[in-house]
Design an enzyme around this catalytic site. Structure first.
Site, PDB file in Angstrom:
ATOM      1  CE1 TYR A 232      -4.346  -1.247   0.049  1.00 57.03           C
ATOM      2  CE2 TYR A 232      -3.235  -3.050   1.190  1.00 57.03           C
ATOM      3  CZ  TYR A 232      -4.330  -2.563   0.497  1.00 57.03           C
ATOM      4  OH  TYR A 232      -5.408  -3.368   0.255  1.00 57.03           O
ATOM      5  CE1 TYR A 359      -8.592  -5.016   1.834  1.00 57.88           C
ATOM      6  CE2 TYR A 359      -8.407  -5.935   4.047  1.00 57.88           C
ATOM      7  CZ  TYR A 359      -7.877  -5.707   2.794  1.00 57.88           C
ATOM      8  OH  TYR A 359      -6.628  -6.182   2.480  1.00 57.88           O
ATOM      9  CG  ASP A 453     -13.371 -10.951   7.576  1.00 53.80           C
ATOM     10  OD1 ASP A 453     -12.558 -11.253   8.473  1.00 53.80           O
ATOM     11  OD2 ASP A 453     -13.046 -10.371   6.523  1.00 53.80           O
ATOM     12  CE  LYS A 482      -5.649  -7.198   9.728  1.00 59.74           C
ATOM     13  NZ  LYS A 482      -6.821  -6.981   8.905  1.00 59.74           N
TER      14      LYS A 482
HETATM   15  C1  LIG Z   1      -6.982  -7.409   7.424  1.00 63.62           C
HETATM   16  C2  LIG Z   1      -8.249  -8.035   7.102  1.00 63.62           C
HETATM   17  C3  LIG Z   1      -8.319  -9.097   6.195  1.00 63.62           C
HETATM   18  C4  LIG Z   1      -7.127  -9.581   5.438  1.00 63.62           C
HETATM   19  O1  LIG Z   1      -6.161 -10.153   6.273  1.00 63.62           O
HETATM   20  P1  LIG Z   1      -4.656 -10.291   5.751  1.00 63.62           P
HETATM   21  O2  LIG Z   1      -3.986 -11.098   6.799  1.00 63.62           O
HETATM   22  O3  LIG Z   1      -4.120  -8.887   5.678  1.00 63.62           O
HETATM   23  O4  LIG Z   1      -4.688 -10.937   4.435  1.00 63.62           O
HETATM   24  C5  LIG Z   1      -9.544  -9.689   5.985  1.00 63.62           C
HETATM   25  N1  LIG Z   1     -10.646  -9.263   6.626  1.00 63.62           N
HETATM   26  C6  LIG Z   1     -10.605  -8.250   7.519  1.00 63.62           C
HETATM   27  C7  LIG Z   1     -11.863  -7.836   8.213  1.00 63.62           C
HETATM   28  C8  LIG Z   1      -9.422  -7.584   7.769  1.00 63.62           C
HETATM   29  O5  LIG Z   1      -9.384  -6.548   8.622  1.00 63.62           O
END
Ligand SMILES: *Cc1c(COP(=O)(O)O)cnc(C)c1O
Length: 644
Positions: A232, A359, A453, A482
């Site tokens: 980015y 996202y 998610d 994460k």
């Molecule tokens: C960061 C994020 C992703 C992607 O995760 P990466 O480990 O960066 O590929 C997917 N969904 C959400 C809600 C996110 O915040």
């Protein structure tokens, strides 16, 4: 910065001289927390006389006692008691050399020994040994007690007449390194200390590893620009990357020793602070036990333990754990599970509903269900069609529900993927559990697979263990990454209900879930996740999460009426607001660069999303650090206002 506690195998064995040499070698600060016998001048005075560099600073003693006795006796004479809580390490950006008093088992009061002080100060140890009859025994006993107490030892400084055979025996049995051999009677001036300091650095690269050498700064940033492409980042116009050489708790240190409070948990991954010792220990143990093994046809203890512990804490209904590498792959897995679920059941459906500004990651499937905008634009012809509905932000709930119902009428919907309660990348856009429950109820009624998610919201971020815990209805599939490993390493997890899992069970091989990554269920990642789970589940972490929420709340009230502040919002540890500008909310908003640079200069890592300023700190952040962040935000707002 690193704290090194200099202790000896007894008294009068050259600790002060050794501490002076270490202080000079590491350009460290010096501190003697407990001084007993202050009649003929303190050790601090002695060390001061021996140091040539101009960087070292000398911090005042916590206890300065007159009698040259064991600290607890000396204290008693003065009708006082030494208390650990009164001994707090001075704040410094330099490494800190701490000189002890006597040996490891010397009492400070009725309950605490020097050993307890070392733990209390979270310091590593350099042990000073002297050659005399019985010193092998005394040294090895000191080594054993350090090991028993799990204290990291940097090495041993030997003092006195050379006795190579004795030193070898000590090194062999303890396993520790020899840092230096000195003769402390000879050390009377700065020149000898400097010479020993040089020799010490030559002998021991590990002692030095934490000390950035001057000039490395620009070098690293320049080389980075020469060889590396950053995420980015428009490489043509970007500032040089800031080289970070060390992290501890909520703090990052660059190669010049400048500190940054990590107010966004390094892109939302860090939960318990940087380089957390518990996670480091567990990963390091795993690293020398089993680093990796193929996960098809094989399994291993951390993968099984993690799966079982995750299912314990996840919302009801989750029955199986599928491992992958990161958030995007966790989402890919979820989407593929959902689509193949319908294929396997013989009633194919292939449309997915998602929020318009959501996202879900950067791979093609994840992009397909994410906001179509500047980030994804070049790929639009290749992304699969998704049914987008508005995010049900307060006041818009009915519209979203209507759009959802409309999508059901028009398409064969396989799944609904959503970021529960907080849309991170959209700019920490928040909505309420009640409307999510209504959407989930519709999914339930129509057999639509609900995919939460929780890549960003998982593990306490929103105040509860998972954002889904705020709802009555539970998802069929959950994506995690994460914070999963506490921010230590890349790992993704997709969990699902038995309804999903069972649809893949068959005598027909074609119903298999043909998906996997080389590093599926990497044992190191699992070990990090297990260690992080230990910490997440502790009552202390829960308290910290609540404390952050409370602090955010107070701060919100302080800025609520500021003319430049709009749309203040809070969920758990996440605080966000918009800076009112004419140009609307966009990632490319110029306020963003100005804010980013302002905070970096103040030693705070905040990465605004367009004109949205948000805080998402590691749970270990201290109140003092939060207050620094809050007051700099206020300073920034006032600066903007006075410019307007
Ligand atoms: C960061 C994020 C992703 C992607 O995760 P990466 O480990 O960066 O590929 C997917 N969904 C959400 C809600 C996110 O915040």
């Amino acid at each position: 910065m690193e704290r090194i506690f200099v202790t000896g195998i007894g008294t009068e064995i050259g600790k002060t001289v050794a501490a002076a040499i270490l202080t000079e070698a590491l350009q460290a600060d010096y501190w003697k927390p407990v001084q007993a016998g202050d009649v003929e001048g303190s050790d601090t005075e002695t060390v001061k006389q021996l140091i040539s560099n101009t960087v070292s600073r000398f911090h005042p003693e916590a206890y300065k006692l007159k009698a040259p006795l064991s600290p607890h006796d000396a204290a008693q004479r003065e009708h006082t008691q030494i208390e650990l809580k009164n001994i707090q390490a001075p704040k410094t950006e330099n490494p800190l050399i701490i000189e002890g008093a006597g040996g490891l088992m010397v009492p400070l009061n009725d309950t605490d020994l020097i050993l307890d002080l070392i733990h209390h100060l979270d310091a590593k140890v350099v042990l000073v040994s002297q050659n005399y009859l019985g010193s092998i025994n005394h040294t090895l006993m000191s080594c054993e007690i350090l090991k028993a107490r799990n204290i990291e030892v940097k090495g041993i400084i030997f003092n006195g007449d050379p006795y190579p055979q004795g030193e070898e025996i000590i090194l062999k049995h303890s396993g520790y390194k020899r840092l230096l051999h000195i003769q402390h009677e000879q050390v009377v001036d700065k020149t000898t200390v400097k010479r020993y300091a040089k020799e010490l650095l030559k002998n021991s690269a590990t002692l030095r590893s934490d000390v950035p050498s001057p000039g490395m700064v620009t070098d690293l940033a320049r080389k980075d620009k020469q060889f590396v492409w950053h995420p980015y980042t428009q490489m043509q116009t970007a500032d040089l990357a800031i080289p970070i050489v060390r992290g501890e708790k909520a703090m990052l240190y660059d190669d010049k020793g400048k500190r940054y409070i990590d107010a966004i948990s390094s892109w939302w991954v860090n939960l318990h602070g940087h380089s957390h010792p518990h996670i480091a220990q567990r990963v390091s143990k795993q690293l020398s036990t089993l680093e990796h093994v193929i996960f098809a046809g094989f399994t291993h203890p951390p993968a099984v333990e993690l799966a079982s512990r995750l299912l314990d804490v996840l919302p009801d209904g989750q029955e199986k754990v599928f491992y992958s590498d990161n958030g995007s792959t966790a989402v890919e897995v979820a989407l593929k599970m959902a689509i193949q679920f319908w294929a396997n059941t013989g009633k194919p459906r292939n449309k997915i509903i998602a929020f318009k500004n959501s996202y879900h990651g950067d791979t093609f499937g994840a992009m397909s269900v994410s906001e179509r905008g500047a980030f994804t634009q070049p790929f639009h012809p290749l992304l699969f069609e998704t049914v987008f509905i508005d995010t049900p932000v307060p006041g818009k709930e009915e519209e979203t529900l209507a759009q959802f119902q409309d999508a059901l009428d028009k398409h064969q919907i396989a799944a609904f993927i959503y970021e529960p309660l907080v849309l991170g990348t959209a700019g920490m856009v928040m909505y309420e559990p009640e409307v999510l429950d209504k959407l989930l109820a519709i999914c339930l009624k129509n057999g639509i697979i609900a995919i939460a998610d929780e890549v960003m919201t998982g593990f306490g971020r929103t105040g509860k263990h998972f954002a889904s815990d705020y709802c009555v209805h539970k998802p069929d599939v959950i994506c995690l990454s994460k914070g999963l490993t506490g921010g230590t390493m890349a790992m993704g997890v997709t969990t699902c209900s038995s309804k999903i899992y069972d649809a893949f069970l068959s005598d027909d091989k074609k119903k298999t879930f043909f998906h996997g990554h080389s590093y599926t269920a990497n044992p190191l990642g699992c070990a990090a996740a297990l260690a992080s789970l230990d910490l997440v589940s502790s009552g202390e972490t829960q308290q910290r999460i609540e404390r952050i929420g409370e602090a955010h709340k107070t701060f919100m009230e302080e800025i609520r009426l500021h003319p430049l502040v709009a749309n203040l919002r809070l969920r758990g540890t996440i605080l966000a607001f918009e800076i009112s500008t004419d140009s609307g909310t966009s990632y490319f908003n110029s306020i963003r660069d100005r804010a980013y640079r302002f905070f970096i200069e103040k030693g705070i890592l905040i990465r605004p999303l367009g004109n949205v300023i948000y805080l998402l700190p590691p749970y270990c952040i201290e109140t003092e650090q939060l207050n620094t962040i809050y007051s700099e935000i206020k300073a920034f707002l006032n600066q903007l206002q006075s410019d307007a």
